[in-house]
Write an enzyme that holds these catalytic residues in place. Structure first.
Site, PDB file in Angstrom:
ATOM      1  N   ARG A   1      31.642  -2.540  -4.983  1.00  0.00           N
ATOM      2  CA  ARG A   1      30.320  -2.634  -5.586  1.00  0.00           C
ATOM      3  C   ARG A   1      30.113  -4.072  -6.036  1.00  0.00           C
ATOM      4  NH1 ARG A   1      29.995  -2.325 -11.271  1.00  0.00           N
ATOM      5  NH2 ARG A   1      32.028  -2.306 -12.278  1.00  0.00           N
TER       6      ARG A   1
ATOM      7  N   ARG B   1      36.953 -22.719  -7.758  1.00  0.00           N
ATOM      8  CA  ARG B   1      36.332 -22.954  -9.061  1.00  0.00           C
ATOM      9  C   ARG B   1      37.018 -24.102  -9.767  1.00  0.00           C
ATOM     10  NH1 ARG B   1      38.181 -17.717 -12.772  1.00  0.00           N
ATOM     11  NH2 ARG B   1      40.419 -17.841 -12.378  1.00  0.00           N
TER      12      ARG B   1
ATOM     13  N   ARG C   1      48.005 -13.194  -1.691  1.00  0.00           N
ATOM     14  CA  ARG C   1      47.354 -14.493  -1.655  1.00  0.00           C
ATOM     15  C   ARG C   1      47.928 -15.319  -2.796  1.00  0.00           C
ATOM     16  NH1 ARG C   1      45.049 -17.187   2.068  1.00  0.00           N
ATOM     17  NH2 ARG C   1      43.305 -17.973   0.828  1.00  0.00           N
TER      18      ARG C   1
ATOM     19  N   ASP D   1      44.118  -6.773 -15.122  1.00  0.00           N
ATOM     20  CA  ASP D   1      43.631  -7.623 -16.195  1.00  0.00           C
ATOM     21  C   ASP D   1      44.633  -7.549 -17.340  1.00  0.00           C
ATOM     22  OD1 ASP D   1      41.264  -8.556 -15.008  1.00  0.00           O
ATOM     23  OD2 ASP D   1      40.200  -6.710 -15.537  1.00  0.00           O
TER      24      ASP D   1
ATOM     25  N   GLU E   1      40.993 -24.957  -8.673  1.00  0.00           N
ATOM     26  CA  GLU E   1      41.795 -23.809  -8.232  1.00  0.00           C
ATOM     27  C   GLU E   1      41.624 -23.619  -6.717  1.00  0.00           C
ATOM     28  OE1 GLU E   1      41.433 -19.116  -9.127  1.00  0.00           O
ATOM     29  OE2 GLU E   1      41.798 -20.380 -10.900  1.00  0.00           O
TER      30      GLU E   1
ATOM     31  N   TYR F   1      46.643  -5.561  -8.908  1.00  0.00           N
ATOM     32  CA  TYR F   1      46.027  -6.582  -9.751  1.00  0.00           C
ATOM     33  C   TYR F   1      45.663  -5.970 -11.100  1.00  0.00           C
ATOM     34  CZ  TYR F   1      42.981 -10.087 -11.680  1.00  0.00           C
ATOM     35  OH  TYR F   1      42.436 -11.019 -12.523  1.00  0.00           O
TER      36      TYR F   1
ATOM     37  N   ARG G   1      22.673  -7.099 -12.892  1.00  0.00           N
ATOM     38  CA  ARG G   1      22.068  -6.848 -14.186  1.00  0.00           C
ATOM     39  C   ARG G   1      20.608  -7.233 -14.131  1.00  0.00           C
ATOM     40  NH1 ARG G   1      26.174  -9.690 -17.869  1.00  0.00           N
ATOM     41  NH2 ARG G   1      27.762  -8.104 -17.598  1.00  0.00           N
TER      42      ARG G   1
END
Length: 378
Positions: A175, A283, A252, A353, A303, A351, A179
């Site tokens: 997805r 970035r 990666r 957070d 990066e 992955y 907003r």
């Protein structure tokens, strides 16, 4: 701990998972030893002070969660500020707010109402004439249409994964949050911020009173380390733990270039994404903005995504069909282990957070010590 064992737990890896588990086990009267092959503790949240600025050595880390228990937990070790992540995208010199919101839509099309923005996106999605998406290119077009995809998604994603979008699986983008308000806050989470004084303060507090040995490779003398304890908490690469018997898992990698500038403010924002394919980095990060610094100089990190090889740090698992099958085989072995617990992104090939890593470590502690879990794993 049996009488002939030196430690109750050997924790392999001093990232967040290892630090939290070791801290909690030590609180419960257990003796822990942490070993880590790096020269420092903290894994990828390590900071280094440069020109009075806490530089995130391995990329931007912004803590965010909806779990008050997790938020209170980390703030019990170090106070977090109220940094709000509001990255900006640079596409060929044009600037766009992220995440995709009414500011972005105005910058793209000069639309001023949610209805106008929705209609513009709808018309572009319909014009793309994508049926069932078979790759990331088609998936993105079916979600946001041409303009957002071409300017803000395609190049960035191709750099990140090192492949043309047409060769990437559709599931990478399940997805794309949009907003329809003028809100540049990247995360929806209720709590977010950065530790005042850097992430080292968090890991150092977690590790108080715990023995840590750095530049120590578990696999260089595995029998020696195994002999010290009956229980291992392993946070390294799960395929290496099992001698790659089912093959190597793929990732990666990232490379970081840090540069000091003799100016108090170089780019005006903590994070700027470069979304065109021709610029090799994804970035740039100006670290002082995480803590609202006013130092006379500044540090900016570029990066660069890279192909992973075993000599490089593994960052992002490649969760395609091949790697998923391989991991499932290793995970089945891990489930059968009685005295080894696997945790963290490398051992679970997932992955995470930061709040998820902490929640999973606290959950593992609760299970290990037969206690009621106190935090959600979201």
């Amino acid at each position: 701990m049996t009488a002939d064992k030196e430690y109750d737990f050997l924790i392999v890896g001093s990232g967040l998972y290892g630090c939290v588990f070791a801290h909690e086990a030590t609180r419960r009267g257990k003796r822990c030893l942490i070993i880590d092959k790096r020269k420092h503790t903290g894994g990828n949240i390590r900071c280094e002070e440069v020109e009075g600025i806490n530089v995130h050595q391995y990329g931007a880390h912004i803590f965010h969660t909806n779990d008050k228990g997790i938020w209170d937990y980390v703030n019990s070790f170090v106070e977090f500020n109220r940094y709000t992540n509001s990255p900006v995208a640079n596409y060929k010199g044009e600037f766009y707010n992220l995440p995709f919101n009414m500011n972005t839509f105005y910058q793209l099309w000069k639309v001023k109402t949610p209805a106008e923005a929705m209609e513009k996106i709808k018309s572009q999605v319909e014009a793309s004439k994508v049926g069932v998406p078979t790759n990331l290119h088609e998936q993105a077009l079916s979600l946001v249409g041409t303009d957002i995809y071409e300017k803000l998604i395609k190049g960035y994603t191709e750099k990140q994964w090192g492949r043309p979008a047409e060769q990437l699986p559709a599931f990478i983008i399940k997805r794309l949050p949009m907003r329809f308000t003028f809100d540049n806050n990247y995360f929806d989470d209720k709590y977010q911020g950065v530790p005042i004084g850097g992430y080292n303060k968090l890991t150092e507090r977690l590790l108080e009173g715990i023995e840590v040995r750095l530049e120590t490779d578990y696999f260089a003398d595995r029998e020696k380390w195994d002999a010290m304890t009956d229980q291992i908490v392993f946070t390294g690469n799960i395929d290496q733990f099992y001698d790659y018997q089912f093959g190597r898992l793929e990732y990666r990698s990232l490379r970081f270039e840090h540069q000091v500038y003799d100016t108090p403010n170089h780019q005006g924002n903590a994070v700027i994404n470069y979304t065109e394919r021709e610029i090799p980095y994804t970035r740039t990060i100006e670290h002082k903005h995480f803590e609202f610094g006013n130092q006379p100089k500044t540090v900016v990190t570029a990066e660069y995504p890279e192909e992973w090889t075993p000599e490089k740090e593994a960052y992002y698992p490649i969760n395609d069909a091949r790697n998923t099958k391989i991991f499932q085989q290793y995970n089945e072995l891990a489930r059968q282990e009685k005295y080894t617990l696997f945790g963290g992104r490398l051992a679970t090939y997932k992955y995470y957070d930061m709040h998820q890593v902490i929640a999973s470590a606290l959950h593992a502690v609760a299970v290990k010590f037969q206690e009621k879990p106190v935090c959600q794993q979201n």
